[in-house]
Design a protein around this motif. Sequence first.
Motif, PDB file in Angstrom:
ATOM      1  N   PHE A 187      15.238 -12.023  47.912  1.00  0.00           N
ATOM      2  CA  PHE A 187      16.012 -13.085  48.554  1.00  0.00           C
ATOM      3  C   PHE A 187      17.497 -12.753  48.496  1.00  0.00           C
ATOM      4  CE2 PHE A 187      18.759 -16.769  47.918  1.00  0.00           C
ATOM      5  CZ  PHE A 187      18.588 -17.424  49.132  1.00  0.00           C
ATOM      6  N   TRP A 188      17.994 -12.404  47.301  1.00  0.00           N
ATOM      7  CA  TRP A 188      19.426 -12.104  47.161  1.00  0.00           C
ATOM      8  C   TRP A 188      19.802 -10.882  47.985  1.00  0.00           C
ATOM      9  CZ3 TRP A 188      21.962 -16.039  45.741  1.00  0.00           C
ATOM     10  CH2 TRP A 188      21.527 -16.883  44.729  1.00  0.00           C
ATOM     11  N   ARG A 189      18.948  -9.868  47.966  1.00  0.00           N
ATOM     12  CA  ARG A 189      19.253  -8.635  48.707  1.00  0.00           C
ATOM     13  C   ARG A 189      19.249  -8.853  50.210  1.00  0.00           C
ATOM     14  NH1 ARG A 189      15.527  -4.335  45.258  1.00  0.00           N
ATOM     15  NH2 ARG A 189      16.546  -4.708  43.252  1.00  0.00           N
ATOM     16  N   GLN A 190      18.370  -9.721  50.680  1.00  0.00           N
ATOM     17  CA  GLN A 190      18.310  -9.987  52.118  1.00  0.00           C
ATOM     18  C   GLN A 190      19.400 -10.953  52.569  1.00  0.00           C
ATOM     19  OE1 GLN A 190      14.255 -11.268  52.706  1.00  0.00           O
ATOM     20  NE2 GLN A 190      13.445  -9.242  52.239  1.00  0.00           N
ATOM     21  N   THR A 191      19.855 -11.804  51.679  1.00  0.00           N
ATOM     22  CA  THR A 191      20.864 -12.799  52.030  1.00  0.00           C
ATOM     23  C   THR A 191      22.271 -12.202  52.066  1.00  0.00           C
ATOM     24  OG1 THR A 191      19.486 -14.525  51.047  1.00  0.00           O
ATOM     25  CG2 THR A 191      21.802 -15.064  51.397  1.00  0.00           C
ATOM     26  N   PHE A 192      22.551 -11.289  51.151  1.00  0.00           N
ATOM     27  CA  PHE A 192      23.904 -10.727  51.040  1.00  0.00           C
ATOM     28  C   PHE A 192      23.845  -9.199  51.047  1.00  0.00           C
ATOM     29  CE2 PHE A 192      24.055 -14.770  48.656  1.00  0.00           C
ATOM     30  CZ  PHE A 192      24.971 -15.445  49.450  1.00  0.00           C
ATOM     31  N   SER A 193      24.588  -8.588  51.946  1.00  0.00           N
ATOM     32  CA  SER A 193      24.618  -7.122  52.000  1.00  0.00           C
ATOM     33  C   SER A 193      25.275  -6.525  50.755  1.00  0.00           C
ATOM     34  CB  SER A 193      25.338  -6.645  53.260  1.00  0.00           C
ATOM     35  OG  SER A 193      26.680  -7.098  53.265  1.00  0.00           O
ATOM     36  N   SER A 194      26.019  -7.327  50.009  1.00  0.00           N
ATOM     37  CA  SER A 194      26.673  -6.861  48.787  1.00  0.00           C
ATOM     38  C   SER A 194      25.815  -7.049  47.539  1.00  0.00           C
ATOM     39  CB  SER A 194      28.018  -7.564  48.603  1.00  0.00           C
ATOM     40  OG  SER A 194      28.911  -7.156  49.609  1.00  0.00           O
ATOM     41  N   VAL A 195      24.560  -7.420  47.712  1.00  0.00           N
ATOM     42  CA  VAL A 195      23.603  -7.454  46.611  1.00  0.00           C
ATOM     43  C   VAL A 195      22.564  -6.383  46.931  1.00  0.00           C
ATOM     44  CG1 VAL A 195      21.901  -8.801  45.325  1.00  0.00           C
ATOM     45  CG2 VAL A 195      23.984  -9.908  46.183  1.00  0.00           C
ATOM     46  N   ILE A 196      22.534  -5.372  46.070  1.00  0.00           N
ATOM     47  CA  ILE A 196      21.694  -4.203  46.333  1.00  0.00           C
ATOM     48  C   ILE A 196      20.881  -3.844  45.083  1.00  0.00           C
ATOM     49  CG2 ILE A 196      23.278  -3.324  48.099  1.00  0.00           C
ATOM     50  CD1 ILE A 196      24.373  -1.365  45.994  1.00  0.00           C
ATOM     51  N   PRO A 197      19.882  -2.962  45.221  1.00  0.00           N
ATOM     52  CA  PRO A 197      19.162  -2.512  44.031  1.00  0.00           C
ATOM     53  C   PRO A 197      20.150  -1.949  43.010  1.00  0.00           C
ATOM     54  CG  PRO A 197      18.029  -1.792  46.010  1.00  0.00           C
ATOM     55  CD  PRO A 197      19.352  -2.367  46.454  1.00  0.00           C
ATOM     56  N   ALA A 198      19.921  -2.242  41.761  1.00  0.00           N
ATOM     57  CA  ALA A 198      20.896  -1.947  40.706  1.00  0.00           C
ATOM     58  C   ALA A 198      21.229  -0.470  40.583  1.00  0.00           C
ATOM     59  CB  ALA A 198      20.391  -2.472  39.371  1.00  0.00           C
ATOM     60  N   HIS A 251      13.877  -5.089  38.518  1.00  0.00           N
ATOM     61  CA  HIS A 251      14.334  -6.250  37.756  1.00  0.00           C
ATOM     62  C   HIS A 251      15.845  -6.465  37.764  1.00  0.00           C
ATOM     63  CE1 HIS A 251      10.373  -7.009  36.104  1.00  0.00           C
ATOM     64  NE2 HIS A 251      10.255  -5.706  35.937  1.00  0.00           N
ATOM     65  N   TRP A 252      16.614  -5.540  38.332  1.00  0.00           N
ATOM     66  CA  TRP A 252      18.070  -5.649  38.279  1.00  0.00           C
ATOM     67  C   TRP A 252      18.671  -5.467  39.669  1.00  0.00           C
ATOM     68  CZ3 TRP A 252      20.921  -6.510  33.764  1.00  0.00           C
ATOM     69  CH2 TRP A 252      20.180  -6.488  32.575  1.00  0.00           C
ATOM     70  N   ASN A 253      19.699  -6.254  39.952  1.00  0.00           N
ATOM     71  CA  ASN A 253      20.493  -6.119  41.174  1.00  0.00           C
ATOM     72  C   ASN A 253      21.922  -5.764  40.807  1.00  0.00           C
ATOM     73  OD1 ASN A 253      18.611  -6.760  43.185  1.00  0.00           O
ATOM     74  ND2 ASN A 253      19.026  -8.953  43.061  1.00  0.00           N
ATOM     75  N   SER A 254      22.569  -5.021  41.679  1.00  0.00           N
ATOM     76  CA  SER A 254      24.013  -4.838  41.608  1.00  0.00           C
ATOM     77  C   SER A 254      24.640  -5.812  42.593  1.00  0.00           C
ATOM     78  CB  SER A 254      24.421  -3.417  42.011  1.00  0.00           C
ATOM     79  OG  SER A 254      24.117  -2.491  41.005  1.00  0.00           O
ATOM     80  N   VAL A 255      25.631  -6.544  42.113  1.00  0.00           N
ATOM     81  CA  VAL A 255      26.385  -7.456  42.974  1.00  0.00           C
ATOM     82  C   VAL A 255      27.771  -6.846  43.127  1.00  0.00           C
ATOM     83  CG1 VAL A 255      27.232  -9.799  43.299  1.00  0.00           C
ATOM     84  CG2 VAL A 255      25.086  -9.412  42.060  1.00  0.00           C
ATOM     85  N   ILE A 256      28.117  -6.496  44.351  1.00  0.00           N
ATOM     86  CA  ILE A 256      29.429  -5.916  44.631  1.00  0.00           C
ATOM     87  C   ILE A 256      30.382  -7.082  44.898  1.00  0.00           C
ATOM     88  CG2 ILE A 256      30.750  -4.372  46.115  1.00  0.00           C
ATOM     89  CD1 ILE A 256      27.967  -3.063  46.827  1.00  0.00           C
ATOM     90  N   THR A 288      32.311 -11.380  49.555  1.00  0.00           N
ATOM     91  CA  THR A 288      31.336 -11.850  50.551  1.00  0.00           C
ATOM     92  C   THR A 288      30.227 -12.703  49.945  1.00  0.00           C
ATOM     93  OG1 THR A 288      29.985  -9.834  50.377  1.00  0.00           O
ATOM     94  CG2 THR A 288      31.749  -9.840  52.036  1.00  0.00           C
ATOM     95  N   VAL A 289      30.046 -12.635  48.627  1.00  0.00           N
ATOM     96  CA  VAL A 289      29.041 -13.471  47.964  1.00  0.00           C
ATOM     97  C   VAL A 289      29.763 -14.667  47.357  1.00  0.00           C
ATOM     98  CG1 VAL A 289      27.248 -13.576  46.187  1.00  0.00           C
ATOM     99  CG2 VAL A 289      27.641 -11.430  47.428  1.00  0.00           C
ATOM    100  N   PRO A 290      29.391 -15.890  47.730  1.00  0.00           N
ATOM    101  CA  PRO A 290      30.079 -17.073  47.192  1.00  0.00           C
ATOM    102  C   PRO A 290      30.033 -17.119  45.662  1.00  0.00           C
ATOM    103  CG  PRO A 290      28.648 -17.690  49.021  1.00  0.00           C
ATOM    104  CD  PRO A 290      28.332 -16.258  48.682  1.00  0.00           C
ATOM    105  N   ASP A 291      31.117 -17.604  45.076  1.00  0.00           N
ATOM    106  CA  ASP A 291      31.214 -17.693  43.617  1.00  0.00           C
ATOM    107  C   ASP A 291      30.030 -18.422  43.002  1.00  0.00           C
ATOM    108  OD1 ASP A 291      33.610 -16.409  43.878  1.00  0.00           O
ATOM    109  OD2 ASP A 291      34.841 -18.067  43.155  1.00  0.00           O
ATOM    110  N   GLU A 292      29.597 -19.504  43.614  1.00  0.00           N
ATOM    111  CA  GLU A 292      28.489 -20.276  43.044  1.00  0.00           C
ATOM    112  C   GLU A 292      27.208 -19.453  42.978  1.00  0.00           C
ATOM    113  OE1 GLU A 292      28.807 -23.103  41.351  1.00  0.00           O
ATOM    114  OE2 GLU A 292      30.911 -22.776  41.798  1.00  0.00           O
ATOM    115  N   ASP A 293      27.001 -18.580  43.953  1.00  0.00           N
ATOM    116  CA  ASP A 293      25.813 -17.721  43.924  1.00  0.00           C
ATOM    117  C   ASP A 293      25.954 -16.632  42.863  1.00  0.00           C
ATOM    118  OD1 ASP A 293      24.259 -19.034  45.904  1.00  0.00           O
ATOM    119  OD2 ASP A 293      25.484 -18.122  47.457  1.00  0.00           O
TER     120      ASP A 293
END
Length: 129
Positions: free
Chosen positions: A84-95, A102-107, A111-116
Amino acid sequence: MTAIQENKNSSDLSDGEMNGHLTLRKDVIAYCLKLKGVYEDYPFHDPNWCVIRHKKSRKVFAWIFDRDGHVWVNLKCDPKWRDFWRQTFSSVIPAYHLNKKHWNSVILDGTVPDEDIKRMILESYDLTG
């Protein structure tokens, strides 16, 4: 119990002293350090790699580092939410450098809202606690 329930003053976990978006390394570290029973560590003796750990177990829930001109944060994620996170935001990718199941990298490029971002940090805290 979640991190917010454990924290004595959960209002401290809102924007508080954050300056706009969570794009600065110091702001992400400060947010993570507001969670109960955690500490900042530099296990590789490299100032680029900061981890935030649980005091009791020493487990890491946030890997914070600079890469390609942005701050990145590796966060543990329930596999049900990973895609879900990876498909919603291009800046959330496999870690980067961790188990991609089990891990994502959030760039942190704004582009990713603070609350998320905060939601993902809290989930990682809960999953590793």
